[in-house]
Design a protein around this motif. Structure first.
Motif, PDB file in Angstrom:
ATOM      1  N   PHE A 165       2.423  14.355   9.317  1.00 50.11           N
ATOM      2  CA  PHE A 165       2.234  12.907   9.332  1.00 50.11           C
ATOM      3  C   PHE A 165       3.245  12.285   8.363  1.00 50.11           C
ATOM      4  CE2 PHE A 165      -2.110  14.536  10.262  1.00 50.11           C
ATOM      5  CZ  PHE A 165      -2.226  14.027  11.543  1.00 50.11           C
ATOM      6  N   PRO A 166       4.024  11.320   8.818  1.00 47.85           N
ATOM      7  CA  PRO A 166       5.070  10.766   7.942  1.00 47.85           C
ATOM      8  C   PRO A 166       4.546  10.011   6.721  1.00 47.85           C
ATOM      9  CG  PRO A 166       4.947   9.561  10.022  1.00 47.85           C
ATOM     10  CD  PRO A 166       4.025  10.728  10.150  1.00 47.85           C
ATOM     11  N   ASN A 167       3.280   9.607   6.738  1.00 51.90           N
ATOM     12  CA  ASN A 167       2.713   8.865   5.605  1.00 51.90           C
ATOM     13  C   ASN A 167       2.038   9.775   4.576  1.00 51.90           C
ATOM     14  OD1 ASN A 167       0.669   9.414   7.580  1.00 51.90           O
ATOM     15  ND2 ASN A 167      -0.670   7.947   6.572  1.00 51.90           N
ATOM     16  N   VAL A 168       2.098  11.102   4.785  1.00 46.79           N
ATOM     17  CA  VAL A 168       1.396  12.044   3.909  1.00 46.79           C
ATOM     18  C   VAL A 168       2.370  12.792   3.006  1.00 46.79           C
ATOM     19  CG1 VAL A 168       0.000  14.155   3.868  1.00 46.79           C
ATOM     20  CG2 VAL A 168      -0.556  12.341   5.494  1.00 46.79           C
ATOM     21  N   VAL A 199      -5.775   7.192   8.625  1.00 43.41           N
ATOM     22  CA  VAL A 199      -5.319   5.996   7.920  1.00 43.41           C
ATOM     23  C   VAL A 199      -3.825   5.786   8.120  1.00 43.41           C
ATOM     24  CG1 VAL A 199      -7.133   6.137   6.164  1.00 43.41           C
ATOM     25  CG2 VAL A 199      -4.922   7.187   5.721  1.00 43.41           C
ATOM     26  N   GLU A 200      -3.411   4.550   7.994  1.00 47.09           N
ATOM     27  CA  GLU A 200      -1.992   4.225   8.145  1.00 47.09           C
ATOM     28  C   GLU A 200      -1.280   4.088   6.812  1.00 47.09           C
ATOM     29  OE1 GLU A 200      -1.450   0.892  10.758  1.00 47.09           O
ATOM     30  OE2 GLU A 200      -2.739   1.764  12.288  1.00 47.09           O
ATOM     31  N   SER A 201      -2.042   3.919   5.747  1.00 48.18           N
ATOM     32  CA  SER A 201      -1.432   3.756   4.429  1.00 48.18           C
ATOM     33  C   SER A 201      -0.822   5.074   3.968  1.00 48.18           C
ATOM     34  CB  SER A 201      -2.489   3.292   3.420  1.00 48.18           C
ATOM     35  OG  SER A 201      -3.467   4.300   3.274  1.00 48.18           O
ATOM     36  N   ASP A 202      -0.021   4.986   2.910  1.00 52.50           N
ATOM     37  CA  ASP A 202       0.529   6.201   2.324  1.00 52.50           C
ATOM     38  C   ASP A 202      -0.606   7.004   1.708  1.00 52.50           C
ATOM     39  OD1 ASP A 202       3.312   6.011   2.858  1.00 52.50           O
ATOM     40  OD2 ASP A 202       3.441   4.418   1.368  1.00 52.50           O
TER      41      ASP A 202
END
Length: 184
Positions: A148-151, A129-132
């Motif tokens: 992953f920068p969004n995790v 997924v791309e969302s936070d």
């Protein structure tokens, strides 16, 4: 699909289940509902802290559970988790059923995949997924997802575990964690 701008909360269902149950076991005979309240209170605090970190954003919960079938890893390595015995405690089994029903009544589902552990389910979702994404678990293996920068990883009792904390704890970058795990 997570709505645009929302935050996906991936909860390690069993990790919290064991934590809530065993932390209340001493008084379960006189107050059997304490474990249920602890589980729900951990979720409440988690939602509150995430809302503070991501104000105004909609939250979507997914609970990741363990496979009820034999793990694929045990086919490759017969000793994998061979020392762990299934929980036979009827009170725990009842507790697990009640928590599953409470989550269902809240409109939440426990996702699992045959032959996979909860951390495998969490990793698959987080990587796709791309969302936070905020993961709620104290499972140290999930720390590798900080690459992953969004995790983000939330650990009870209210700590957001960061890549800097990882570096301080391990002395190397989170991107090298998979190599570390392979060696140990």
């Amino acid at each position: 699909d997570i709505m645009s701008g929302g935050v996906l909360l991936l909860v390690d269902y069993s990790n919290l289940l064991y934590r809530a149950y065993y932390s209340s076991r001493m008084i379960a005979d006189t107050k059997p509902w304490i474990g249920i309240l602890r589980y729900l209170d951990m979720l409440r605090l988690f939602g509150q802290r995430v809302q503070e970190k991501y104000p105004g954003r909609q939250l979507e919960f997914i609970f990741a559970g363990e496979s009820r079938k034999k793990l694929k890893r045990t086919q490759l390595n017969k000793t994998y988790k061979s020392q762990r015995k299934p929980v036979e405690d009827p009170i725990f089994k009842s507790f697990r059923q009640v928590i599953a029903e409470v989550l269902q009544d809240c409109g939440w589902k426990i996702m699992s995949r045959d032959g996979a552990e909860a951390d495998d389910v969490i990793a698959s979702i987080a990587a796709s997924v791309e969302s936070d994404v905020v993961i709620f678990s104290n499972d140290r293996d999930l720390r590798q997802l900080l690459c992953f920068p969004n995790v983000a990883i939330y650990q009870h009792p209210g700590i957001f575990y960061t890549p800097q904390m990882f570096l301080d704890d391990y002395g190397f970058d989170v991107n090298d964690f998979v190599y570390y795990k392979a060696l140990v």
